[in-house]
Design a protein around this motif. Structure first.
Motif, PDB file in Angstrom:
ATOM      1  N   ASP A  37      -9.212  -2.600  -6.353  1.00 39.90           N
ATOM      2  CA  ASP A  37      -8.900  -1.211  -6.024  1.00 39.90           C
ATOM      3  C   ASP A  37     -10.142  -0.318  -6.071  1.00 39.90           C
ATOM      4  N   ASP A  38     -11.316  -0.919  -6.272  1.00 35.88           N
ATOM      5  CA  ASP A  38     -12.557  -0.163  -6.275  1.00 35.88           C
ATOM      6  C   ASP A  38     -13.609  -0.957  -5.501  1.00 35.88           C
ATOM      7  N   PHE A  39     -14.463  -0.259  -4.769  1.00 36.36           N
ATOM      8  CA  PHE A  39     -15.487  -0.933  -3.971  1.00 36.36           C
ATOM      9  C   PHE A  39     -16.543   0.081  -3.571  1.00 36.36           C
ATOM     10  N   PRO A  40     -17.775  -0.378  -3.347  1.00 40.26           N
ATOM     11  CA  PRO A  40     -18.853   0.520  -2.916  1.00 40.26           C
ATOM     12  C   PRO A  40     -18.741   0.828  -1.429  1.00 40.26           C
ATOM     13  N   LEU A  41     -19.526   1.818  -0.982  1.00 37.41           N
ATOM     14  CA  LEU A  41     -19.561   2.198   0.425  1.00 37.41           C
ATOM     15  C   LEU A  41     -20.945   1.905   1.000  1.00 37.41           C
ATOM     16  N   GLY A  42     -21.031   1.952   2.315  1.00 34.35           N
ATOM     17  CA  GLY A  42     -22.323   1.746   2.979  1.00 34.35           C
ATOM     18  C   GLY A  42     -22.486   0.332   3.480  1.00 34.35           C
ATOM     19  N   ASN A  43     -23.543  -0.359   3.020  1.00 33.50           N
ATOM     20  CA  ASN A  43     -23.853  -1.713   3.481  1.00 33.50           C
ATOM     21  C   ASN A  43     -22.964  -2.718   2.750  1.00 33.50           C
ATOM     22  N   ILE A  44     -21.727  -2.782   3.181  1.00 32.51           N
ATOM     23  CA  ILE A  44     -20.739  -3.626   2.515  1.00 32.51           C
ATOM     24  C   ILE A  44     -19.700  -4.066   3.546  1.00 32.51           C
ATOM     25  N   GLY A  45     -19.138  -5.247   3.356  1.00 29.91           N
ATOM     26  CA  GLY A  45     -18.046  -5.719   4.195  1.00 29.91           C
ATOM     27  C   GLY A  45     -18.362  -5.667   5.674  1.00 29.91           C
ATOM     28  N   ALA A  46     -17.386  -5.222   6.469  1.00 26.52           N
ATOM     29  CA  ALA A  46     -17.538  -5.181   7.921  1.00 26.52           C
ATOM     30  C   ALA A  46     -18.632  -4.214   8.362  1.00 26.52           C
ATOM     31  N   GLY A  47     -19.044  -3.316   7.483  1.00 27.85           N
ATOM     32  CA  GLY A  47     -20.096  -2.376   7.813  1.00 27.85           C
ATOM     33  C   GLY A  47     -21.490  -2.864   7.482  1.00 27.85           C
ATOM     34  N   TYR A  48     -21.617  -4.079   6.966  1.00 31.30           N
ATOM     35  CA  TYR A  48     -22.916  -4.542   6.475  1.00 31.30           C
ATOM     36  C   TYR A  48     -23.975  -4.526   7.570  1.00 31.30           C
ATOM     37  N   ALA A  69     -16.676  -9.106   1.914  1.00 29.51           N
ATOM     38  CA  ALA A  69     -17.570 -10.264   1.822  1.00 29.51           C
ATOM     39  C   ALA A  69     -18.665 -10.105   2.866  1.00 29.51           C
ATOM     40  N   GLU A  70     -19.865 -10.565   2.526  1.00 30.49           N
ATOM     41  CA  GLU A  70     -21.007 -10.442   3.421  1.00 30.49           C
ATOM     42  C   GLU A  70     -21.796 -11.746   3.487  1.00 30.49           C
ATOM     43  N   ASP A  71     -22.470 -11.926   4.612  1.00 32.74           N
ATOM     44  CA  ASP A  71     -23.478 -12.968   4.758  1.00 32.74           C
ATOM     45  C   ASP A  71     -24.783 -12.233   5.042  1.00 32.74           C
ATOM     46  N   LYS A  72     -25.659 -12.141   4.046  1.00 33.62           N
ATOM     47  CA  LYS A  72     -26.862 -11.327   4.178  1.00 33.62           C
ATOM     48  C   LYS A  72     -27.878 -11.952   5.120  1.00 33.62           C
ATOM     49  N   GLN A  73     -27.852 -13.259   5.275  1.00 31.79           N
ATOM     50  CA  GLN A  73     -28.773 -13.906   6.207  1.00 31.79           C
ATOM     51  C   GLN A  73     -28.380 -13.609   7.656  1.00 31.79           C
ATOM     52  N   VAL A  74     -27.090 -13.683   7.925  1.00 35.15           N
ATOM     53  CA  VAL A  74     -26.585 -13.372   9.261  1.00 35.15           C
ATOM     54  C   VAL A  74     -26.562 -11.859   9.491  1.00 35.15           C
ATOM     55  N   MET A  75     -26.521 -11.102   8.416  1.00 35.42           N
ATOM     56  CA  MET A  75     -26.439  -9.642   8.430  1.00 35.42           C
ATOM     57  C   MET A  75     -25.111  -9.199   9.057  1.00 35.42           C
ATOM     58  N   THR A  76     -24.043  -9.611   8.408  1.00 33.17           N
ATOM     59  CA  THR A  76     -22.701  -9.316   8.896  1.00 33.17           C
ATOM     60  C   THR A  76     -21.729  -9.371   7.732  1.00 33.17           C
ATOM     61  N   LEU A 132     -16.197  -5.571  15.423  1.00 33.87           N
ATOM     62  CA  LEU A 132     -17.268  -4.748  15.977  1.00 33.87           C
ATOM     63  C   LEU A 132     -18.440  -5.647  16.341  1.00 33.87           C
ATOM     64  N   PHE A 133     -19.342  -5.126  17.164  1.00 31.09           N
ATOM     65  CA  PHE A 133     -20.478  -5.907  17.655  1.00 31.09           C
ATOM     66  C   PHE A 133     -21.694  -5.632  16.775  1.00 31.09           C
ATOM     67  N   ASP A 134     -22.112  -6.655  16.019  1.00 32.70           N
ATOM     68  CA  ASP A 134     -23.352  -6.555  15.249  1.00 32.70           C
ATOM     69  C   ASP A 134     -24.271  -7.748  15.509  1.00 32.70           C
ATOM     70  N   LEU A 135     -24.060  -8.419  16.636  1.00 31.90           N
ATOM     71  CA  LEU A 135     -24.827  -9.630  16.945  1.00 31.90           C
ATOM     72  C   LEU A 135     -26.276  -9.346  17.293  1.00 31.90           C
ATOM     73  N   ALA A 136     -26.582  -8.102  17.692  1.00 30.51           N
ATOM     74  CA  ALA A 136     -27.945  -7.794  18.128  1.00 30.51           C
ATOM     75  C   ALA A 136     -28.838  -7.314  16.998  1.00 30.51           C
ATOM     76  N   ASN A 137     -28.318  -7.270  15.769  1.00 30.48           N
ATOM     77  CA  ASN A 137     -29.198  -6.878  14.666  1.00 30.48           C
ATOM     78  C   ASN A 137     -30.144  -8.030  14.323  1.00 30.48           C
ATOM     79  N   SER A 138     -30.979  -7.850  13.318  1.00 31.76           N
ATOM     80  CA  SER A 138     -32.047  -8.825  13.053  1.00 31.76           C
ATOM     81  C   SER A 138     -31.617  -9.988  12.170  1.00 31.76           C
ATOM     82  N   GLY A 139     -30.326 -10.123  11.909  1.00 30.56           N
ATOM     83  CA  GLY A 139     -29.854 -11.258  11.134  1.00 30.56           C
ATOM     84  C   GLY A 139     -29.969 -12.569  11.897  1.00 30.56           C
ATOM     85  N   ASN A 140     -29.954 -13.673  11.161  1.00 26.41           N
ATOM     86  CA  ASN A 140     -30.085 -15.007  11.748  1.00 26.41           C
ATOM     87  C   ASN A 140     -28.729 -15.481  12.269  1.00 26.41           C
TER      88      ASN A 140
END
Length: 328
Positions: A142-153, A21-28, A112-120
């Motif tokens: 049982d299937d999911f994409p990689l990259g900008n997803i989940g905890a790695g967003y 799950a992601e919050d694209k506004q917060v970027m997390t 992980l620390f992602d608070l300093a990215n440009s998300g709100n």
């Protein structure tokens, strides 16, 4: 023979599912690793700045034998609340041990620390992580994409975009091993001055570009990339196997799996990182032959999967928030 599973994801291990799950506004975002039934768990923490929840319960001398899920989250200390959301979602499903009609799921977590990215980050009194934890746990597959997803967003890998990566290996004798990692290290995942990943010797089927061996001209640097945000890092993840293990054996697998971080990130386990690895056993198959040799084989496979997962996370991440993706 040992080769990647059909999906080349941690879900090639029988009994493991993943939710994101992601919050694209917060970027997390949040990633939930949810076994079909409670799984034997272990953990090993090597970074100098970890953020974790319920890791002590996984020590071999503690009472808890199995866990209901593992949660990986962005958000630094705020992200620890994602595990509380996972607990609520799992309790509604009747997971966890029962005490006077109340279900009590066991959900260790790392952040992980992602608070300093440009998300709100102006979330007021209600950070999004509890809800993201609920969403990730309810949306397992049982299937999911990689990259900008989940905890790695919202993750960063040195000077480029980090992300979520996964890989698997299956042996002819039925051992299944997989890994999933949110990659946000202070160190570099690529060899300076090249496009080659440090993990290149372990690549399978051109899964992160197939560039092969690098040609290195000059001396390798040990410097931390100038673009890294010191004390704002961490690589966290889970390795899993279908082989029945004890808690002590799961701990050993987690220890061995850290070799994969050292193969894929340079430098790693720094004072600025919170590198943590959980190990899960879904107990689908009993280990045959010598038990110590079997555990050693699983640990070696896990380390390779970790290295490949880290490279795959960055290879599949796309530019976001001013951070360039690997393919940019």
């Amino acid at each position: 023979m040992i080769k990647p599973g059909a999906k080349n994801l941690i879900t090639d291990v029988d009994g493991i599912k993943i939710g994101n799950a992601e919050d694209k506004q917060v970027m997390t975002g949040v990633t939930a690793i949810v076994p079909d039934t409670a799984a034997v768990g272990g953990v090993d923490v090597r970074g100098g700045g970890p953020g974790t929840r319920e890791t002590e319960a996984l020590n071999p001398d503690c009472l808890v034998e199995r866990v209901d899920a593992i949660v990986l989250s962005g958000g630094s200390v705020y992200g620890l609340e994602a595990a509380a959301g996972a607990v609520m979602a799992l309790a509604k499903q009747g997971r966890g041990f029962e005490a006077k009609g109340i279900h009590v799921p066991i959900v260790p977590s790392a952040i992980l620390f992602d608070l300093a990215n440009s998300g709100n980050k102006n979330w007021g009194d209600m950070p999004p992580y509890r809800q993201l934890g609920i969403q990730a746990t309810e949306n397992v597959n049982d299937d999911f994409p990689l990259g900008n997803i989940g905890a790695g967003y919202g993750a960063a890998a040195g000077k480029m975009k980090g992300g979520l990566g996964s890989a698997s290996l299956i042996s002819d004798d039925g051992i299944q091993v997989g890994a999933i990692f949110a990659v946000n290290p202070v160190g570099s995942v690529v060899i300076p001055g090249t496009r080659h990943f440090w993990a290149w010797p372990f690549e399978q089927n051109a899964e992160f570009g197939g560039l092969g061996a690098p040609e290195i001209d000059g001396e390798l640097t040990l410097d931390i990339p100038a673009e890294s945000r010191l004390a704002e890092n961490t690589t966290i993840g889970v390795v899993a196997t279908n082989i029945a293990l004890t808690k002590s054996e799961a701990k050993r697998i987690a220890i061995m799996a850290h070799d994969g971080l050292a193969r894929a990130i340079r430098p790693v386990h720094t004072p600025f990182d919170g590198d943590s690895i959980f190990a899960l056993s879904t107990e689908k198959v009993e280990l045959s032959g010598s038990r110590p040799l079997g555990v050693a084989k699983i640990g070696a496979m896990a380390a390779d999967c970790v290295a490949r997962s880290i490279a795959r996370a960055v290879y599949n991440a796309r530019s976001l928030g001013g951070l360039p993706g690997y393919m940019s």
